[in-house]
Design a protein around this motif. Structure first.
Motif, short mmCIF file in Angstrom:
data_model
loop_
_atom_site.label_atom_id
_atom_site.label_comp_id
_atom_site.label_asym_id
_atom_site.label_seq_id
_atom_site.Cartn_x
_atom_site.Cartn_y
_atom_site.Cartn_z
N GLU A 199 0.84 -1.21 0.00
CA GLU A 199 0.00 0.00 0.00
C GLU A 199 0.87 1.25 0.00
O GLU A 199 0.56 2.25 -0.65
CB GLU A 199 -0.93 0.00 1.22
CG GLU A 199 -2.07 -1.00 1.06
CD GLU A 199 -2.97 -1.09 2.30
OE1 GLU A 199 -2.58 -0.57 3.37
OE2 GLU A 199 -4.05 -1.69 2.18
N LYS A 200 1.99 1.18 0.72
CA LYS A 200 2.90 2.33 0.83
C LYS A 200 3.47 2.71 -0.55
O LYS A 200 3.71 3.87 -0.82
CB LYS A 200 4.06 1.96 1.76
CG LYS A 200 4.33 2.97 2.82
CD LYS A 200 5.27 2.40 3.81
CE LYS A 200 6.01 3.43 4.60
NZ LYS A 200 6.94 2.78 5.52
N VAL A 201 3.64 1.70 -1.40
CA VAL A 201 4.15 1.98 -2.76
C VAL A 201 3.11 2.74 -3.56
O VAL A 201 3.41 3.69 -4.26
CB VAL A 201 4.51 0.65 -3.49
CG1 VAL A 201 4.86 0.91 -4.95
CG2 VAL A 201 5.65 -0.07 -2.78
N PHE A 202 1.85 2.34 -3.41
CA PHE A 202 0.80 2.90 -4.27
C PHE A 202 0.24 4.24 -3.76
O PHE A 202 -0.22 5.04 -4.57
CB PHE A 202 -0.35 1.89 -4.40
CG PHE A 202 -0.33 1.15 -5.71
CD1 PHE A 202 0.58 1.48 -6.71
CD2 PHE A 202 -1.23 0.13 -5.97
CE1 PHE A 202 0.60 0.81 -7.92
CE2 PHE A 202 -1.22 -0.55 -7.17
CZ PHE A 202 -0.30 -0.21 -8.15
N LEU A 203 0.27 4.44 -2.43
CA LEU A 203 -0.42 5.62 -1.87
C LEU A 203 0.00 6.94 -2.53
O LEU A 203 -0.86 7.73 -2.90
CB LEU A 203 -0.23 5.66 -0.35
CG LEU A 203 -1.21 4.74 0.41
CD1 LEU A 203 -0.86 4.65 1.88
CD2 LEU A 203 -2.67 5.19 0.22
N PRO A 204 1.32 7.18 -2.73
CA PRO A 204 1.68 8.47 -3.35
C PRO A 204 1.43 8.53 -4.86
O PRO A 204 1.63 9.57 -5.47
CB PRO A 204 3.18 8.61 -3.06
CG PRO A 204 3.64 7.31 -2.51
CD PRO A 204 2.50 6.38 -2.39
#
Ligand code: HSE
Length: 307
Positions: A281-286
């Motif tokens: 999720e951290k990869v996609f959030l930004p």
């Protein structure tokens, strides 16, 4: 019995080294379907909610699969099908397979089970032919049988149920872009070099061995795809970053789920699978890409009746 309601689960096909032959069944995601026996012969799809899909029997994977099953039996009954879609079409987690498998499973139940779950695979596959142009059983087989399944042969359908190590958990990230299986198949080369084939079948055989022996290290070493992933991964935004994040967070392995765009990871234990979800999720959030994520134990039951 005149009517049943069932849960038709999502599935992960290919599982890296097993293109078109390996798959496993997910737990929390799936469609619901109501199948009703009628005196009027034939198959009618009377309702679809959650997705804009054709009601016409011949244009709908559930209709085509149901008709194939009925054509094999001498029955004067007909069937109505209602589909409540929760799995998005073109998501890579077996949306068409869930509908096809659900339709044949439900009708088979209402007819007093003339076929085993394994025998139903051949009919459910007709829906896959409509969806992707190719009869592959690597989603319908785990949807019907649950757990991990291996398709020895897609032509004269021969499917083997494999064991599912109890600590194995899947993480799925579904970027909300549609990638049609037919398109993801069109990028594939028709021939593969011998050295790549050797690597791939070594990994596939070792993965099956790892499933039988609960050998998580062997499973981890074997979740490698040297043939399909390099050709398809450019179709999936940030694939290498997502896969890298999953492996850094402790996943045993990660790759494209089915024909994508979803990406799966397998982990030992639910806690690690949840960490993998956070890392993905951290990869996609930004990135401003809409996505869903799921953590799932391996569903060893497959399709089930809920009412
Ligand atoms: N084995 C199929 C493919 C699965 O990868 O094209 C499609 O979900």
């Amino acid at each position: 019995m005149k009517e049943i309601k069932l849960f038709a689960p999502a599935t992960v096909a290919n599982v890296s080294c097993g293109f078109d032959v390996l798959g496993f069944c997910l737990d929390p995601i799936g469609d619901e379907m109501i199948i009703r026996k009628t005196d009027q012969p034939g198959v009618r799809i009377t309702k679809i909610e959650g997705q804009d899909l054709p009601l016409s029997t011949k244009k709908n994977v559930a209709g085509v699969a149901a008709e194939a099953l009925l054509a094999s039996l001498a029955t004067s009954f007909g069937f109505e099908i209602e589909i409540y879609k929760k799995i998005k079409a073109g998501s890579g987690i077996g949306s068409s397979a869930a509908s096809s498998a659900g339709a044949v499973f439900g009708i088979n139940e209402l007819l007093g089970r003339p076929y085993s779950r394994n025998e139903l695979i051949q009919f459910a596959m007709k829906g896959e032919v409509l969806a992707s142009g190719v009869g592959h059983a690597d989603n319908v087989a785990p949807a019907l049988l649950g757990g991990f399944t291996l398709v020895r042969c897609n032509k004269q359908v021969d499917v083997v149920a494999l064991p599912s190590p109890s600590e194995l958990y899947a993480t799925i990230i579904h970027p909300k872009i549609e990638l049609r299986t037919a398109d993801a198949r069109s990028v594939l080369k028709k021939n593969i070099p011998l050295n790549k084939a050797i690597e791939q079948w070594g990994n596939l055989a070792a993965l099956v061995s790892g499933l039988y022996t609960d050998n998580y290290e062997l499973i981890s070493r074997s979740l490698v795809d040297v043939i399909i992933e390099p050709e398809r991964s450019p179709l999936i935004p940030f694939f290498s970053e997502l896969k890298g994040a999953a492996l850094d967070a402790g996943a045993l392995g990660s790759g494209i789920s089915g024909s994508g765009p979803s990406i799966y990871a397998l982990s030992r234990g639910e806690e690690t699978a949840k960490k993998v979800r956070q890392a993905m999720e951290k990869v996609f959030l930004p990135m401003n890409i809409d996505f869903d994520t799921y953590v799932s134990k391996i569903n060893t039951e497959g399709i089930k009746i809920i009412e």
